[in-house]
Motif scaffolding. Structure first.
Motif, PDB file in Angstrom:
ATOM      1  N   SER A   1       0.995  -1.474   0.060  1.00 51.13           N
ATOM      2  CA  SER A   1      -0.003   0.134  -0.046  1.00 51.13           C
ATOM      3  C   SER A   1       0.627   1.172   0.106  1.00 51.13           C
ATOM      4  O   SER A   1       2.147   1.548   0.457  1.00 51.13           O
ATOM      5  CB  SER A   1      -0.716   0.435   1.754  1.00 51.13           C
ATOM      6  OG  SER A   1      -1.561   1.179   1.026  1.00 51.13           O
TER       7      SER A   1
ATOM      8  N   GLY B   1      -1.070   4.768   0.771  1.00 48.74           N
ATOM      9  CA  GLY B   1      -1.611   5.147   0.958  1.00 48.74           C
ATOM     10  C   GLY B   1      -3.251   5.236   0.047  1.00 48.74           C
ATOM     11  O   GLY B   1      -3.087   4.394  -1.137  1.00 48.74           O
ATOM     12  N   PRO B   2      -3.962   5.994  -0.242  1.00 49.35           N
ATOM     13  CA  PRO B   2      -5.252   6.371  -0.921  1.00 49.35           C
ATOM     14  C   PRO B   2      -5.168   6.371  -2.466  1.00 49.35           C
ATOM     15  O   PRO B   2      -6.148   5.450  -3.119  1.00 49.35           O
ATOM     16  CB  PRO B   2      -6.428   6.814   0.238  1.00 49.35           C
ATOM     17  CG  PRO B   2      -5.480   7.921   0.208  1.00 49.35           C
ATOM     18  CD  PRO B   2      -4.087   7.455   0.450  1.00 49.35           C
ATOM     19  N   ARG B   3      -3.640   6.427  -2.642  1.00 49.97           N
ATOM     20  CA  ARG B   3      -3.752   6.910  -4.159  1.00 49.97           C
ATOM     21  C   ARG B   3      -3.044   5.446  -4.965  1.00 49.97           C
ATOM     22  O   ARG B   3      -3.839   5.465  -6.255  1.00 49.97           O
ATOM     23  CB  ARG B   3      -2.659   8.135  -4.409  1.00 49.97           C
ATOM     24  CG  ARG B   3      -3.042   9.471  -3.950  1.00 49.97           C
ATOM     25  CD  ARG B   3      -1.987   9.813  -4.290  1.00 49.97           C
ATOM     26  NE  ARG B   3      -2.096   9.947  -6.337  1.00 49.97           N
ATOM     27  CZ  ARG B   3      -1.302  10.833  -6.858  1.00 49.97           C
ATOM     28  NH1 ARG B   3      -0.542  11.333  -6.113  1.00 49.97           N
ATOM     29  NH2 ARG B   3      -0.811  10.850  -8.096  1.00 49.97           N
TER      30      ARG B   3
ATOM     31  N   ALA C   1      -2.674   0.951  -4.160  1.00 46.41           N
ATOM     32  CA  ALA C   1      -1.381  -0.329  -4.120  1.00 46.41           C
ATOM     33  C   ALA C   1      -1.534  -0.954  -4.615  1.00 46.41           C
ATOM     34  O   ALA C   1      -1.854  -1.016  -6.588  1.00 46.41           O
ATOM     35  CB  ALA C   1      -2.707  -1.005  -3.126  1.00 46.41           C
TER      36      ALA C   1
ATOM     37  N   THR D   1      -9.102  -3.878  -0.515  1.00 44.28           N
ATOM     38  CA  THR D   1      -8.264  -2.145  -0.848  1.00 44.28           C
ATOM     39  C   THR D   1      -9.518  -1.262  -1.143  1.00 44.28           C
ATOM     40  O   THR D   1      -9.523   0.110  -1.206  1.00 44.28           O
ATOM     41  CB  THR D   1      -7.684  -2.349  -1.917  1.00 44.28           C
ATOM     42  OG1 THR D   1      -7.758  -3.554  -3.206  1.00 44.28           O
ATOM     43  CG2 THR D   1      -6.229  -3.774  -1.480  1.00 44.28           C
TER      44      THR D   1
ATOM     45  N   SER E   1     -11.952   1.204  -2.376  1.00 42.10           N
ATOM     46  CA  SER E   1     -11.812   2.036  -3.274  1.00 42.10           C
ATOM     47  C   SER E   1      -9.969   2.860  -4.009  1.00 42.10           C
ATOM     48  O   SER E   1     -10.284   3.489  -4.657  1.00 42.10           O
ATOM     49  CB  SER E   1     -12.661   3.238  -2.556  1.00 42.10           C
ATOM     50  OG  SER E   1     -11.906   4.325  -1.641  1.00 42.10           O
ATOM     51  N   THR E   2      -8.830   2.315  -3.045  1.00 43.55           N
ATOM     52  CA  THR E   2      -7.698   2.620  -3.258  1.00 43.55           C
ATOM     53  C   THR E   2      -7.348   2.255  -5.159  1.00 43.55           C
ATOM     54  O   THR E   2      -7.511   0.817  -5.085  1.00 43.55           O
ATOM     55  CB  THR E   2      -6.461   1.828  -2.407  1.00 43.55           C
ATOM     56  OG1 THR E   2      -6.825   2.254  -1.412  1.00 43.55           O
ATOM     57  CG2 THR E   2      -5.349   2.140  -3.182  1.00 43.55           C
TER      58      THR E   2
END
Length: 288
Positions: free
Chosen positions: A69, A71-73, A75, A103, A105-106
């Protein structure tokens, strides 16, 4: 009393993997004809999250993969392997669906082998690029490199992170911080006191792998590869972004042979973030 019938393999639970699963993961790699790569599995399991399906008899794994991962942007999904004896039973799809649920919405990225590409397309992944593997004995050039390189020092790590951020478009501090321990050699390119590239050399089977390879331009990438190659007598391997045709051609001229190709694929994002012109090779190809 009848004993309960065993669950079909695709219905077996997916569990988190730990470093205690290292040998079982390496066994999977070997089962599929890959180097055991316990070294690489160790890095991925410590820097990311492993998922696996255990054999019903408790001996080893039916399948495994690792999600790193950022972060949210983004993986990255890698090392998706299913034991040969359980191939073509929907297990890879089951494991990927689980990863995609975990995961949320990533956005996801992966490197697909030709065998795995169709599955990922069916799951909604799109092709955004290719990598080309080269492997062989590197022949040094007669003339010295035009770019200055040197072994990385401990106080280079922060500058490496700063250099890496715009190239990959995501914060990879948790991976870069592990590079000194993971790699056999870590080298930086420098001009006027400013870092212009870096590359690592790490063991895989009987070869040494170059990656990551981040550089301002092709001349810098060549200098880093040549400097690393001079430190090993093992065959050299690299997975190079196919857009970097000049570097690929030079590596073939220097004795490496073209090998397998992988397709870079993303889900939930139109392309990989960052600057592909300076991204010559990833840390570790994450194939499936």
């Amino acid at each position: 009393m009848h004993s309960p019938s065993p669950l079909p393999l695709v219905d077996l639970p997916v569990r988190r993997l730990t470093r205690g699963d290292l040998v079982a993961c390496a066994d999977l790699s070997e089962d599929r004809g890959w180097p055991r790569d316990e070294h690489r599995w160790g890095l991925l399991l410590s820097a990311g999250t492993g998922y696996g399906i255990a054999e019903p008899d408790g001996k080893g794994l039916v399948a495994a993969c690792v999600v790193t991962s950022y972060g949210p942007r983004l993986a990255a999904v890698g090392m998706l392997l299913v034991a040969a004896r359980h191939a073509r039973q929907g297990i890879a799809r089951r494991l990927m669906r689980h990863v995609m649920e975990e995961t949320g919405s990533t956005p996801l990225a992966l490197y697909a082998t030709p065998e795995g590409q169709r599955l990922y397309e069916e799951l909604g992944f799109a092709q955004v690029g290719r990598t080309e593997r080269v492997l062989g004995r590197f022949r040094a050039e007669d003339r010295p490199a035009a770019v200055t390189t040197r072994p990385a020092a401990a106080d280079d790590l922060q500058a490496m992170v700063r250099l890496d951020l715009p190239v990959f478009g995501i914060d990879r501090t948790h991976l870069i911080a592990r590079l000194p321990a993971f790699s056999d050699r870590l080298r930086v390119a420098e001009e006027d006191g400013e870092l212009t590239g870096y590359a690592a050399l790490w063991p895989s089977g009987d070869a040494h792998v170059v990656g990551p390879l981040i550089a301002r331009d092709t001349a810098t990438a060549k200098a880093l590869v040549a400097a690393l190659a001079a430190t090993t007598d093992r065959p050299l391997r690299a997975d190079i972004d196919a857009r970097h045709e000049e570097l690929l051609g030079w590596l073939v001229e220097r004795g490496l042979e073209p090998g397998s190709r992988t397709t870079v694929m993303t889900y939930g994002v139109a392309d990989l973030p960052g600057d592909a012109t300076r991204r010559f090779a990833p840390l570790t190809i994450a194939t499936g």
